[in-house]
Write an enzyme that holds these catalytic residues in place. Structure first.
Site, PDB file in Angstrom:
ATOM      1  N   GLU A  72     -23.624 -14.677  -4.199  1.00 50.91           N
ATOM      2  CA  GLU A  72     -22.805 -14.626  -2.986  1.00 50.91           C
ATOM      3  C   GLU A  72     -22.334 -16.012  -2.572  1.00 50.91           C
ATOM      4  O   GLU A  72     -21.207 -16.188  -2.095  1.00 50.91           O
ATOM      5  CB  GLU A  72     -23.587 -13.969  -1.850  1.00 50.91           C
ATOM      6  CG  GLU A  72     -23.839 -12.485  -2.046  1.00 50.91           C
ATOM      7  CD  GLU A  72     -22.564 -11.670  -2.132  1.00 50.91           C
ATOM      8  OE1 GLU A  72     -21.519 -12.131  -1.633  1.00 50.91           O
ATOM      9  OE2 GLU A  72     -22.604 -10.577  -2.711  1.00 50.91           O
ATOM     10  N   CYS A 113      -6.843  -3.129  -3.792  1.00 53.79           N
ATOM     11  CA  CYS A 113      -6.134  -3.479  -2.563  1.00 53.79           C
ATOM     12  C   CYS A 113      -5.936  -4.993  -2.501  1.00 53.79           C
ATOM     13  O   CYS A 113      -6.409  -5.671  -1.593  1.00 53.79           O
ATOM     14  CB  CYS A 113      -6.929  -2.976  -1.356  1.00 53.79           C
ATOM     15  SG  CYS A 113      -5.988  -2.919   0.179  1.00 53.79           S
ATOM     16  N   CYS A 130      -1.782   0.948  -5.186  1.00 53.47           N
ATOM     17  CA  CYS A 130      -2.025   2.055  -4.255  1.00 53.47           C
ATOM     18  C   CYS A 130      -2.246   3.382  -4.982  1.00 53.47           C
ATOM     19  O   CYS A 130      -2.998   4.236  -4.506  1.00 53.47           O
ATOM     20  CB  CYS A 130      -0.849   2.187  -3.282  1.00 53.47           C
ATOM     21  SG  CYS A 130      -0.685   0.782  -2.151  1.00 53.47           S
ATOM     22  N   CYS A 177      -5.914   3.900  -5.594  1.00 52.79           N
ATOM     23  CA  CYS A 177      -6.821   3.729  -4.447  1.00 52.79           C
ATOM     24  C   CYS A 177      -7.526   5.048  -4.124  1.00 52.79           C
ATOM     25  O   CYS A 177      -6.875   6.076  -3.903  1.00 52.79           O
ATOM     26  CB  CYS A 177      -6.037   3.243  -3.227  1.00 52.79           C
ATOM     27  SG  CYS A 177      -7.072   3.011  -1.766  1.00 52.79           S
ATOM     28  N   CYS A 195      -5.215   5.986   4.349  1.00 53.95           N
ATOM     29  CA  CYS A 195      -4.649   4.656   4.601  1.00 53.95           C
ATOM     30  C   CYS A 195      -3.397   4.761   5.459  1.00 53.95           C
ATOM     31  O   CYS A 195      -2.374   5.315   5.048  1.00 53.95           O
ATOM     32  CB  CYS A 195      -4.314   3.974   3.273  1.00 53.95           C
ATOM     33  SG  CYS A 195      -3.629   2.319   3.454  1.00 53.95           S
TER      34      CYS A 195
END
Length: 561
Positions: free
Chosen positions: A107, A263, A270, A273, A279
């Protein structure tokens, strides 16, 4: 010789932000236990929210819609998730502290850094320091050396500070909650704490990084500035509402994965997705396309914000109308950024020959705080953009490290422009070769002589590696380009249309199967001619060029270079 080192030249800089990389996009740095001023700010923010309630258009209608979102996203993630080394380590590690360490390192490295770049660094890091105890016992020099080239160097230092605190003060156990992680570990902000707590310890807590910001702003058509306090609170609230109570770690990774691979900022996919039907940005695109195809405007076919009369604080302001060419990329609103501060620095690649025949380069260490803290660099001084008096100032700096030097040998090699997060720094690169002189054997603290092979693995920044390629011909012949980087030449933009173009030699970390040794001496502001020496080490390549020239004697010579 040199008195105790002070912060000189380009080392006069403000201390780097304590939260870099993806922590810059977390949109909130509230501590687990805020101080009195922070608590007052929090109360004022709540008052603002109460005065301007959020329209239901930007929320999820009910628990059923939230459940559909969770199931769709997790199902997609189970099919499409990337095979990444930190995921393999986390999934296969039974010891929670070692698992938390593996996630923690990933991270921190992923802050403001692409996955493809991090994979190699992460693998080498975990091979060298597989446990918190191993990292805690390492030196900062070793950490900087492995981190070199990854950028935002304070991340590595804070990661080691956190490891030492866990080993020395927490009996080797990583805190188990997001609140305690953020409170106890240096450099761990709200996002990193939530990621570790959810992925490793199963805490049901949402996370918001840059990828999640983009995804949520599109899913709920939030067009206001995502860096504003009100939008920040709304995004964190949405993330907490959506996180799956059974698989919180997988859900958070799925949300980030969706933003990183589908995205995306430009040209989002799209059609791939999993939450396209939920959305609002995609619904807006379909409606706009429908309206554009009609001869006369019709009534809206999709839900709109009931407060969209210029008063909704989550909608885009009226001054920023919908751009048909952007589609869903109208969300989120791009925050205005301050241009980076422009600075100039003069540096010198000071070389000396040794009895064994190889060449050494002088490096000096930067201060322990601020930009590029603790890294090694060529001697440098801050100069004015006009370049006046930079040779004299640089020579004085060199002599403070290496004693008397021949000023007439100091020659300008070129310029390298390197942009940090907040600084655009132009390096005026000089070279000075101490050929035929008695080698400098005594160096003050904070300086050392390295061979070029040692320089390749030293704790130096990417900017210094780029500058090192400007090493010009010395008394022993052309300076050799390191074997690993692939050399790329490109003209640098000049501030004056009348000025000659300078050349920047930059690095690509990928080794080239065949590359040219390059020594570059561009023209400077005085207009001296360019000089470009190209050494062709491969005999086959030389033969091919000669043969091509022979066959083209009757026609103009093509521009090979």
């Amino acid at each position: 010789m040199k008195k105790p080192r002070a912060a000189v030249g380009s080392r006069h800089r403000k201390k780097a932000s304590s939260q870099e990389g993806r922590e810059r996009h977390n949109l909130s740095s509230n501590q687990a236990k805020p101080s009195a001023p922070d608590a007052g700010l929090s109360r004022r923010q709540k008052k603002v929210v109460l005065q301007a309630p959020v329209s239901s258009y930007h929320l999820f209608r009910d628990e059923a819609e939230v459940t559909v979102f969770r199931e769709s996203l997790l199902s997609w993630y189970d099919r499409e998730k990337r095979d990444l080394p930190w995921r393999r380590l986390a999934e296969g590690e039974g010891d929670l502290d070692r698992r938390a360490y593996a996630v923690w390192v990933s991270e921190v490295m992923l802050q403001q850094t692409q996955v493809a770049t991090v994979i190699d660094y992460y693998t080498r890091w975990m091979q060298k320091w597989p446990t918190l105890q191993d990292l805690a016992s390492a030196s900062l020099e070793e950490v900087n050396q492995l981190w070199a080239g990854l950028g935002y160097y304070s991340r590595g230092r804070r990661l080691q500070e956190g490891a030492r605190k866990v080993v020395e003060e927490l009996e080797g156990h990583v805190p188990r909650t997001a609140e305690s992680l953020q409170q106890l570990l240096p450099g761990v902000g709200r996002y990193t704490a939530g990621a570790i707590a959810s992925i490793v310890f199963g805490q049901v807590t949402g996370v918001v990084d840059g990828n999640v910001v983009r995804m949520l702003c599109r899913v709920r058509a939030i067009g206001a500035d995502p860096n504003s306090s009100l939008v920040s609170q709304q995004l964190w609230s949405l993330a907490q509402q959506l996180v799956d109570p059974i698989r919180p770690g997988d859900f958070n990774q799925a949300a980030m994965e969706l933003g990183a691979t589908v995205c995306t900022p430009q040209r989002p996919l799209c059609s791939q997705c999993p939450v396209q039907n939920l959305c609002r940005a995609y619904q807006r695109v379909e409606w706009e396309q429908l309206q554009a195809s009609r001869s006369l405007p019709g009534s809206p076919d999709v839900e709109e914000c009931a407060s969209n009369n210029g008063q909704c604080q989550l909608c885009a302001p009226p001054t920023e109308p919908w751009d048909q060419t952007l589609g869903v990329a109208n969300f989120p609103r791009k925050a205005s950024r301050r241009p980076p501060r422009v600075e100039c620095s003069a540096i010198c690649v000071l070389e000396q020959s040794r009895a064994l025949g190889d060449t050494q380069i002088l490096l000096v260490q930067r201060p322990d705080s601020g930009l590029l803290a603790g890294l090694w660099e060529f001697p440098s001084v801050t100069v004015e953009p006009s370049g006046q008096h930079q040779r004299k100032a640089l020579l004085q700096e060199l002599q403070s490290w290496a004693g008397p030097l021949p000023a007439t040998r100091l020659q300008h090699l070129g310029q390298v422009v390197h942009t940090f997060s907040h600084i655009k720094l132009t390096y005026h690169v000089y070279g000075l070769a101490l050929g035929g002189q008695t080698p400098v054997t005594i160096t003050p603290p904070g300086a050392r002589w390295l061979t070029r092979e040692e320089f390749r693995t030293a704790a130096v920044s990417t900017a210094m590696k780029r500058c090192s390629v400007c090493m010009r011909t010395n008394s022993q012949g052309p300076a050799r380009v390191p074997k690993d980087p692939e050399c790329l030449l490109r003209p640098a933009r000049s501030s004056s249309a009348q000025a000659s173009k300078s050349w920047i030699v930059s690095f690509s970390p990928t080794p080239a199967p065949m590359h040219l040794g390059l020594t570059v001496q561009p023209s400077d502001a005085s207009g001296s001619p360019h000089s470009l020496r190209i050494l062709l080490f491969n005999k086959v390549l030389i033969f091919a060029v000669a043969l091509e020239i022979f066959h083209s004697l009757s026609s103009p010579l093509p521009p090979y270079l």
